[in-house]
Design a protein around this motif. Structure first.
Motif, PDB file in Angstrom:
ATOM      1  N   VAL A 148       0.862  -1.183   0.000  1.00  0.00           N
ATOM      2  CA  VAL A 148       0.000   0.000   0.000  1.00  0.00           C
ATOM      3  C   VAL A 148       0.897   1.232   0.000  1.00  0.00           C
ATOM      4  O   VAL A 148       2.077   1.160   0.365  1.00  0.00           O
ATOM      5  N   GLY A 159      -2.904  -0.561  -3.018  1.00  0.00           N
ATOM      6  CA  GLY A 159      -3.895   0.451  -2.680  1.00  0.00           C
ATOM      7  C   GLY A 159      -3.221   1.738  -2.243  1.00  0.00           C
ATOM      8  O   GLY A 159      -2.134   1.711  -1.656  1.00  0.00           O
ATOM      9  N   VAL A 308      -5.595  -1.733   5.870  1.00  0.00           N
ATOM     10  CA  VAL A 308      -5.836  -2.451   4.613  1.00  0.00           C
ATOM     11  C   VAL A 308      -4.698  -3.427   4.337  1.00  0.00           C
ATOM     12  O   VAL A 308      -4.922  -4.564   3.899  1.00  0.00           O
ATOM     13  N   SER A 317      -9.024  -9.765   2.792  1.00  0.00           N
ATOM     14  CA  SER A 317      -9.579  -8.873   1.778  1.00  0.00           C
ATOM     15  C   SER A 317      -8.847  -9.096   0.468  1.00  0.00           C
ATOM     16  O   SER A 317      -7.622  -9.159   0.437  1.00  0.00           O
ATOM     17  N   ILE A 320      -9.033  -4.074  -2.971  1.00  0.00           N
ATOM     18  CA  ILE A 320      -8.540  -2.874  -2.303  1.00  0.00           C
ATOM     19  C   ILE A 320      -8.790  -1.675  -3.205  1.00  0.00           C
ATOM     20  O   ILE A 320      -8.878  -1.810  -4.427  1.00  0.00           O
TER      21      ILE A 320
END
Length: 343
Positions: A148, A159, A308, A317, A320
């Protein structure tokens, strides 16, 4: 050395249940909260410590997040990383920070972290060209390394988390407009940066929504370098005619040197000129007068990125956001005031 099997015997449950609790998988497996609490309390009482090296060998990763920053001494980067530190450590992860002065060493930093079996990669202020971004993305994909970024090039993949600069400039223009200002200038940031053009566009869009024409000479191509920004502010304010009554600056440092330029030219802030900054750094509070500014949620950006990333690490998850925009907030201090016709 206390083992999971010892805890299982003490609690009268299976070793698999103990393992699920101590590895934070109990909720997914439907283990009762009271059982999980009993396991944790027993483990602590017996002095159990998880063998992180054994876990790393088994899973192929450490309970460590690799963090690549460019310019950690900058206040906004440090505050963003603080959000990562708090979130990661609360979840039992250590953070290994590799700080660079420029983006030239980004790929080498990533290779070092990959070799050390990081669980995931958190980047802050990593702005690279397309070729470097592609190499970064491919390396992460090859080793299934989630990533991320906070204020990073989207080309690195993963993300991304940023403050909503369009919304922030709308807040700033709206504040000045409510004070009666119609002649508003903008000192921009670096045209090559991510934020400079975005904030300029946000300013122009906010003025356009109000039906206000902005002379080209009032949108001054500036810089985040204080010396260059001060020169731009002086040139704008030296004009004998058609002076703005307010200046919206691309960040707080630009606003602080604009205060200095105004003072040199005999202009009083906010009596003769309103000035508004952007970011809400410590310098905004210490300025004379203290700056009205737009507060960016740096800690929240870091914490949200970390949350996240942890979901990706735990495979909780799969989807994203390409970019998640976090809202800014207007902070009113003493550098803005209502427009009067005597200005």
């Amino acid at each position: 050395m206390v083992r999971m099997s010892d805890i299982a015997r003490r609690c009268g449950i299976s070793r698999a249940t103990v393992s699920a609790v101590l590895n934070n998988h109990h909720e997914k497996l439907g283990i009762k909260p009271e059982t999980a609490e009993k396991v944790r309390a027993t483990a602590e009482k017996m002095g159990y410590f998880r063998n992180e090296m054994a876990v790393a060998i088994k899973t192929g990763q450490n309970a460590v997040i690799g963090c690549i920053t460019v310019g950690l001494s900058s206040e906004w980067i440090a505050r963003s990383v603080t959000g990562l530190l708090q979130t990661g450590q609360d979840e039992g992860y250590l953070i290994k920070i590799v700080n660079l002065e420029t983006c030239d060493g980004v790929l080498d930093a990533l290779r070092r972290l990959v070799r050390q079996r990081m669980a995931g990669i958190f980047c802050c202020n990593v702005n690279v060209n397309a070729a470097t971004g592609r190499a970064f993305r491919e390396l992460c994909a090859r080793y299934e390394m989630p990533v991320v970024g906070v204020n990073c090039s989207e080309s690195i993949g993963g993300g991304h988390f940023r403050s909503d600069d369009l919304q922030g400039m709308e807040l700033a223009v709206g504040h000045l407009w409510k004070l009666g200002h119609r002649h508003i200038a903008h000192l921009t940031g670096d045209p090559e940066s991510m934020t400079g053009p975005l904030r300029r566009d946000g300013f122009l869009q906010a003025m356009q929504r109000r039906g206000a024409a902005v002379p080209a000479s009032w949108v001054v191509m500036g810089s985040y370098d204080p010396d260059i920004a001060e020169g731009s502010a002086e040139r704008l304010l030296k004009r004998s005619k058609n002076l703005p009554t307010a200046i919206l600056c691309a960040n707080d440092e630009v606003a602080v040197v604009t205060l200095r330029a105004a003072r040199k030219l005999g202009l009083r802030v906010p009596q003769d000129l309103s000035v508004i900054g952007y970011s809400d750094m410590k310098s905004a509070q210490l300025a004379d007068p203290p700056l009205t500014t737009i507060r960016q949620p740096f800690e929240k950006m870091g914490a949200r990125g970390a949350a996240v990333l942890l979901d990706l690490i735990r495979k909780q998850s799969k989807k994203i956001p390409d970019v998640e925009w976090l809202l800014t907030k207007l902070v009113v201090r003493a550098s803005t005031a209502a427009y009067t016709s005597s200005k």
